[in-house]
Motif scaffolding. Structure first.
Motif, PDB file in Angstrom:
ATOM      1  N   GLU A   1      23.223   1.032  12.267  1.00 44.92           N
ATOM      2  CA  GLU A   1      23.400   0.014  11.220  1.00 44.92           C
ATOM      3  C   GLU A   1      23.148  -1.388  11.772  1.00 44.92           C
ATOM      4  O   GLU A   1      22.456  -2.201  11.148  1.00 44.92           O
ATOM      5  CB  GLU A   1      24.824   0.108  10.665  1.00 44.92           C
TER       6      GLU A   1
ATOM      7  N   GLU B   1      26.340   5.775  14.426  1.00 37.55           N
ATOM      8  CA  GLU B   1      26.070   5.243  13.086  1.00 37.55           C
ATOM      9  C   GLU B   1      26.169   3.720  13.083  1.00 37.55           C
ATOM     10  O   GLU B   1      25.349   3.043  12.462  1.00 37.55           O
ATOM     11  CB  GLU B   1      27.067   5.813  12.079  1.00 37.55           C
ATOM     12  N   TYR B   2      27.182   3.206  13.774  1.00 35.05           N
ATOM     13  CA  TYR B   2      27.373   1.763  13.831  1.00 35.05           C
ATOM     14  C   TYR B   2      26.200   1.094  14.540  1.00 35.05           C
ATOM     15  O   TYR B   2      25.686   0.072  14.073  1.00 35.05           O
ATOM     16  CB  TYR B   2      28.689   1.439  14.548  1.00 35.05           C
TER      17      TYR B   2
ATOM     18  N   ARG C   1      19.417  -1.893  12.438  1.00 38.99           N
ATOM     19  CA  ARG C   1      18.682  -2.119  11.185  1.00 38.99           C
ATOM     20  C   ARG C   1      18.966  -3.508  10.626  1.00 38.99           C
ATOM     21  O   ARG C   1      18.065  -4.167  10.111  1.00 38.99           O
ATOM     22  CB  ARG C   1      19.018  -1.030  10.173  1.00 38.99           C
ATOM     23  N   ASN C   2      20.223  -3.952  10.726  1.00 33.10           N
ATOM     24  CA  ASN C   2      20.563  -5.303  10.277  1.00 33.10           C
ATOM     25  C   ASN C   2      19.807  -6.362  11.070  1.00 33.10           C
ATOM     26  O   ASN C   2      19.456  -7.409  10.542  1.00 33.10           O
ATOM     27  CB  ASN C   2      22.066  -5.562  10.393  1.00 33.10           C
TER      28      ASN C   2
END
Length: 163
Positions: free
Chosen positions: A15, A11-12, A18-19
């Motif tokens: 994220e 998940e990290y 995507r960032n």
């Protein structure tokens, strides 16, 4: 395929990817890993090696140590403060790479001065991981922390002379 217990690494990573506004394919190419393998890591189906995590961290321009902790390679409790501080510094988009390295060197010199080891979190992870924790804590005498003047003389803020 059952999900492995690798914390919230997948998940990290998703994220952070995507960032950074990268597609899965773009990150896979930049990190030198296959697209399906990276997808499996993000979904928690594979536990990557420290080397793969380092490649992914470099491609995302984030701290490899943070990924090591999230993957369970480093002891999160022992290294949490140092890893989190380093991760915040490295992730700050308002600083350039030289400024980040100088700030990390200053941070590490204060830790040494106060009796805390520096870079212990990466000493057993091989030569590549050591790049994330510079050993040289000598900061150029004309470095100014507030403002951005470095030994190279470039600055983006007020020009100041060190005393």
């Amino acid at each position: 395929m059952a999900s492995l217990n690798v914390g919230n690494l997948g998940e990290y990573l998703r994220e952070q990817r995507r960032n950074a506004q990268l597609s899965l394919r773009q990150l896979a190419d930049a990190a030198g890993v296959s697209n399906p393998y990276l997808s499996q890591i993000e979904r928690g189906l594979r536990k990557p090696s420290a080397e793969v995590l380092q490649q992914v961290a470099k491609a995302l321009r984030i701290s490899a140590e943070t990924l090591y902790v999230r993957a369970g390679i480093l002891d999160a409790e022992r290294d949490r403060d140092e890893v989190e501080t380093r991760a915040v510094i490295l992730a700050d988009p308002t600083l350039n790479e030289r400024q980040k390295q100088v700030l990390l060197q200053i941070y590490e010199s204060f830790r040494k001065e106060n009796g805390f080891g520096v870079g212990e979190a990466v000493e057993d992870l091989g030569e590549g991981a050591a790049e994330e924790a510079p050993d040289d804590t000598d900061v150029p005498s004309d470095t100014v922390v507030r403002g951005t003047r470095t030994a190279g003389g470039s600055d983006a803020g007020p020009r100041r002379t060190a005393g």
